[in-house]
Design a protein around this motif. Structure first.
Motif, PDB file in Angstrom:
ATOM      1  N   HIS A 167       0.796  -1.202   0.000  1.00 45.06           N
ATOM      2  CA  HIS A 167       0.000   0.000   0.000  1.00 45.06           C
ATOM      3  C   HIS A 167       0.833   1.257   0.000  1.00 45.06           C
ATOM      4  N   LEU A 168       0.196   2.283  -0.510  1.00 44.90           N
ATOM      5  CA  LEU A 168       0.777   3.604  -0.441  1.00 44.90           C
ATOM      6  C   LEU A 168       0.036   4.305   0.678  1.00 44.90           C
ATOM      7  N   CYS A 169       0.698   4.606   1.729  1.00 45.47           N
ATOM      8  CA  CYS A 169      -0.033   5.133   2.860  1.00 45.47           C
ATOM      9  C   CYS A 169       0.868   5.998   3.724  1.00 45.47           C
ATOM     10  N   GLY A 170       0.353   7.064   4.352  1.00 43.26           N
ATOM     11  CA  GLY A 170       1.170   7.912   5.205  1.00 43.26           C
ATOM     12  C   GLY A 170       0.358   9.008   5.850  1.00 43.26           C
ATOM     13  N   ARG A 171       0.929   9.830   6.674  1.00 41.28           N
ATOM     14  CA  ARG A 171       0.231  10.903   7.380  1.00 41.28           C
ATOM     15  C   ARG A 171       0.516  12.234   6.715  1.00 41.28           C
ATOM     16  N   LEU A 172      -0.490  13.118   6.770  1.00 39.42           N
ATOM     17  CA  LEU A 172      -0.275  14.477   6.314  1.00 39.42           C
ATOM     18  C   LEU A 172       0.412  15.245   7.421  1.00 39.42           C
ATOM     19  N   GLU A 173       1.506  15.929   7.100  1.00 40.21           N
ATOM     20  CA  GLU A 173       2.272  16.647   8.101  1.00 40.21           C
ATOM     21  C   GLU A 173       2.416  18.098   7.677  1.00 40.21           C
ATOM     22  N   SER A 174       2.349  18.975   8.656  1.00 35.90           N
ATOM     23  CA  SER A 174       2.404  20.400   8.366  1.00 35.90           C
ATOM     24  C   SER A 174       3.780  20.792   7.857  1.00 35.90           C
TER      25      SER A 174
ATOM     26  N   GLY B 260       6.900  12.877  -1.902  1.00 32.14           N
ATOM     27  CA  GLY B 260       5.675  13.329  -1.259  1.00 32.14           C
ATOM     28  C   GLY B 260       4.593  12.283  -1.119  1.00 32.14           C
ATOM     29  N   VAL B 261       4.906  11.025  -1.401  1.00 37.66           N
ATOM     30  CA  VAL B 261       3.923   9.939  -1.301  1.00 37.66           C
ATOM     31  C   VAL B 261       4.519   8.819  -0.465  1.00 37.66           C
ATOM     32  N   GLU B 262       3.733   8.296   0.456  1.00 41.26           N
ATOM     33  CA  GLU B 262       4.207   7.201   1.305  1.00 41.26           C
ATOM     34  C   GLU B 262       3.345   5.964   1.074  1.00 41.26           C
ATOM     35  N   PHE B 263       4.001   4.805   0.996  1.00 36.95           N
ATOM     36  CA  PHE B 263       3.350   3.565   0.605  1.00 36.95           C
ATOM     37  C   PHE B 263       3.251   2.593   1.783  1.00 36.95           C
ATOM     38  N   PHE B 264       2.062   2.053   1.984  1.00 39.54           N
ATOM     39  CA  PHE B 264       1.853   1.012   2.987  1.00 39.54           C
ATOM     40  C   PHE B 264       0.768   0.063   2.506  1.00 39.54           C
ATOM     41  N   PRO B 265       0.801  -1.199   2.972  1.00 39.14           N
ATOM     42  CA  PRO B 265      -0.262  -2.144   2.597  1.00 39.14           C
ATOM     43  C   PRO B 265      -1.546  -1.868   3.363  1.00 39.14           C
ATOM     44  N   LEU B 266      -2.671  -2.077   2.712  1.00 40.30           N
ATOM     45  CA  LEU B 266      -3.940  -2.088   3.433  1.00 40.30           C
ATOM     46  C   LEU B 266      -3.933  -3.292   4.365  1.00 40.30           C
ATOM     47  N   ASN B 267      -4.351  -3.057   5.581  1.00 45.56           N
ATOM     48  CA  ASN B 267      -4.375  -4.126   6.570  1.00 45.56           C
ATOM     49  C   ASN B 267      -5.807  -4.597   6.739  1.00 45.56           C
ATOM     50  N   PHE B 268      -6.173  -5.635   6.009  1.00 48.69           N
ATOM     51  CA  PHE B 268      -7.544  -6.118   6.048  1.00 48.69           C
ATOM     52  C   PHE B 268      -7.869  -6.838   7.346  1.00 48.69           C
ATOM     53  N   SER B 269      -6.848  -7.123   8.163  1.00 47.36           N
ATOM     54  CA  SER B 269      -7.118  -7.781   9.452  1.00 47.36           C
ATOM     55  C   SER B 269      -7.641  -6.789  10.488  1.00 47.36           C
ATOM     56  N   GLU B 270      -7.438  -5.492  10.236  1.00 48.43           N
ATOM     57  CA  GLU B 270      -7.981  -4.472  11.114  1.00 48.43           C
ATOM     58  C   GLU B 270      -9.389  -4.096  10.673  1.00 48.43           C
ATOM     59  N   ARG B 271     -10.179  -3.642  11.621  1.00 44.68           N
ATOM     60  CA  ARG B 271     -11.498  -3.137  11.257  1.00 44.68           C
ATOM     61  C   ARG B 271     -11.321  -1.787  10.563  1.00 44.68           C
ATOM     62  N   PRO B 272     -12.163  -1.465   9.586  1.00 43.75           N
ATOM     63  CA  PRO B 272     -11.993  -0.207   8.847  1.00 43.75           C
ATOM     64  C   PRO B 272     -11.912   1.016   9.745  1.00 43.75           C
ATOM     65  N   GLU B 273     -12.674   1.033  10.820  1.00 45.49           N
ATOM     66  CA  GLU B 273     -12.667   2.207  11.695  1.00 45.49           C
ATOM     67  C   GLU B 273     -11.395   2.324  12.513  1.00 45.49           C
TER      68      GLU B 273
ATOM     69  N   HIS C 285      -8.331   1.481  11.127  1.00 43.90           N
ATOM     70  CA  HIS C 285      -7.206   1.583  10.200  1.00 43.90           C
ATOM     71  C   HIS C 285      -6.646   2.999  10.194  1.00 43.90           C
ATOM     72  N   ARG C 286      -5.383   3.123   9.902  1.00 46.17           N
ATOM     73  CA  ARG C 286      -4.740   4.424   9.843  1.00 46.17           C
ATOM     74  C   ARG C 286      -5.400   5.287   8.779  1.00 46.17           C
ATOM     75  N   PRO C 287      -5.364   6.600   8.925  1.00 51.82           N
ATOM     76  CA  PRO C 287      -5.983   7.502   7.950  1.00 51.82           C
ATOM     77  C   PRO C 287      -5.317   7.374   6.570  1.00 51.82           C
ATOM     78  N   LEU C 288      -6.122   7.422   5.538  1.00 47.92           N
ATOM     79  CA  LEU C 288      -5.650   7.325   4.160  1.00 47.92           C
ATOM     80  C   LEU C 288      -6.200   8.485   3.344  1.00 47.92           C
ATOM     81  N   ASP C 289      -5.384   8.970   2.427  1.00 44.96           N
ATOM     82  CA  ASP C 289      -5.851   9.974   1.474  1.00 44.96           C
ATOM     83  C   ASP C 289      -6.412   9.333   0.216  1.00 44.96           C
TER      84      ASP C 289
END
Length: 509
Positions: free
Chosen positions: A7-14, A82-95, A97-101
């Protein structure tokens, strides 16, 4: 079915210069930073890191590595461009899961077989649940839109509707005339010449599986050269007209507003007089005209032996190859008995016993059915040509063949002298306009489509549409993809466009 994710995943930072960093984790500066971070997570910040979660089937992960997005790179700590990648974690409940853009996926097989594969349905349901809870998260591309280009009948119907709406003058390439063969063609076609001419088509025709992905035969095509070759088909199949196009294919890649065109070799123009059928894998090198002629000669010889007649070469050019016989064909072709002769650097042609779930390692040419063989009656669902306003209907026998003028012209094109035939050409401007119409039609942001140009009329045809293809012809694909992902986040929440919409928005077409 093997499945892999990354997955492509990461946090928005100021990135604001006036933010106080604080010291020791205390003080007003630290509290202000916490408040701003929380606000950014809720509203998004185009200056920060784009968080993209993506999930691919294992095969797609391999192709992504080929174009520069390897698993090691994706899992590198920290953002890239400017893009961060992470796998979707289907073992976690959607609520939880880490925030995604953005959610980026290639789950075509899950979509195709959702009703019969619980694991695939669970993955898709997880994504849908996440988007419901996070309406500002965008998805490339919406699941319902991807479903429109994984079934070839659905795809052709949408292309047909778009062509009726825009026409060639409006920049929409024309889809091929087609029908759907739902049952076996009888060995005796009758006075009307069989199901193909009865539905306004002319031989040769190209036959494709209904499923565009997800089965071992999804990319296995059968070219039927005449009525005798119809026995090679295992319905249901989509039967399309063939157009002489100078063995030239134009692959158009679309990533948002980025449009690239790459020319590739294609099927050769087929002369009249060929018999039987031949099979090829559209993801491998195409057979040459010499190999097709040899396969036709072998089919003709087998038919003659079955009918107790001496074999004589037909008018398909086989006489020009005196070394070829019913027992000698090029290495890419297997004979009916499964034996192989000759040598070739390309893989052999697949066996045309059926187009669904067959052993991909079995390859041979087809042979016509012996005279007197019995087969079940043919039933088809037919969609009319773009110039007609008829609705889909059951094909019924007519008293005489009714081959359309377009089909007859296409069949005769291969007989024209080279001096009268045009060299296929496609301008970048035409490709861009076609891409715009295709985006309007399918509502996709990451896709490709194949164009051919009729070498006689100069008309452009769209013959295939693929969601999220390999993009292996794009040397800068990783950079273009990252740029597109950032564009999607930057436009999220604005007036919906043709693709990359927030999950709670709808397109306006």
């Amino acid at each position: 079915m093997q499945f892999g994710t990354f997955h492509l995943c990461g946090r928005l930072e100021s990135m604001d210069d006036d933010t106080e960093s604080g010291t020791g984790g205390e003080g007003a500066g630290f509290k202000q930073q916490q408040q701003q971070q929380q606000q950014e997570e809720e509203e998004g910040d185009p200056m920060g890191t784009v968080v993209v979660g993506f999930s691919f089937m294992a095969k797609k992960m391999e192709t992504m590595a080929e174009v520069g997005l390897s698993h090691a790179e994706v899992m590198t700590v920290g953002p890239m461009d400017g893009v961060e990648f992470f796998p979707l974690n289907f073992s976690e409940r959607p609520e939880e899961h880490r925030p995604l853009d953005v959610i980026l996926h290639k789950l075509s097989e899950d979509i195709m077989f959702r009703d019969v594969q619980p694991e695939g349905d669970a993955r898709l349901s997880w994504i849908e649940a996440y988007l419901d809870r996070n309406p500002k998260t965008a998805i490339l591309d919406p699941i319902d839109r991807v479903s429109n280009c994984i079934n070839r009948v659905t795809t052709l119907k949408l292309l047909d509707e778009a062509y009726r709406r825009h026409g060639t003058a409006g920049g929409m390439p024309r889809p091929p005339r087609f029908m759907v063969l739902e049952d076996h063609e009888p060995s005796d076609p009758g006075a009307d010449g069989g199901i193909v001419p009865r539905n306004g088509l002319a031989f040769p025709v190209i036959c494709k599986p209904v499923e565009a992905c997800g089965t071992r035969g999804s990319h296995t095509m059968v070219v039927v050269l005449d009525q005798a070759g119809m026995t090679a088909l295992t319905p249901p199949v989509v039967v399309q007209e063939c157009r002489s196009h100078g063995a030239k294919l134009f692959k158009v890649c679309v990533i948002g507003d980025e449009v690239r065109v790459h020319e590739r070799p294609s099927l050769p123009d087929l002369p009249p007089g060929l018999t039987g059928s031949f099979v090829f894998d559209s993801q491998r090198p195409y057979p040459t005209l010499e190999e097709v002629k040899a396969a036709s000669a072998a089919t003709r010889a087998r038919s003659a032996r079955l009918q107790g007649q001496p074999h004589t070469a037909g008018n398909n050019g086989d006489d020009s190859n005196p070394t070829s016989s019913s027992e000698e064909v090029p290495g890419q072709v297997r004979q009916a008995n499964g034996e192989r002769s000759g040598s070739s650097s390309k893989p052999p042609l697949p066996q045309p016993k059926g187009l669904r779930d067959r052993d991909p390692d079995i390859r041979q040419t087809s042979a016509c059915t012996p005279t007197g063989a019995v087969a079940s009656a043919s039933t088809t669902t037919t969609w009319s040509s773009p110039s007609s306003s008829r609705q889909p209907s059951r094909a019924k026998p007519s008293p005489s063949p009714a081959v359309s003028p377009e089909a007859a012209a296409a069949a005769a094109a291969a007989t024209l002298p080279a001096a009268r035939a045009k060299s296929p050409f496609l301008s970048l401007e035409a490709a861009r306009l076609a891409a715009r119409r295709m985006r309007e039609t399918f509502g996709l942001s990451l896709f490709g489509f194949d164009l051919i140009v009729d070498r006689v009329t100069g008309e452009t045809f769209v013959i295939d549409v693929n969601y999220f293809p390999s993009f292996k012809d794009l040397a800068d694909f990783p950079q273009v993809l990252r740029r597109r992902l950032k564009e999607v986040v930057a436009t999220a929440g604005r007036k919906p466009g043709a693709e990359g919409l927030p999950s709670n928005e709808q397109a306006d077409w």
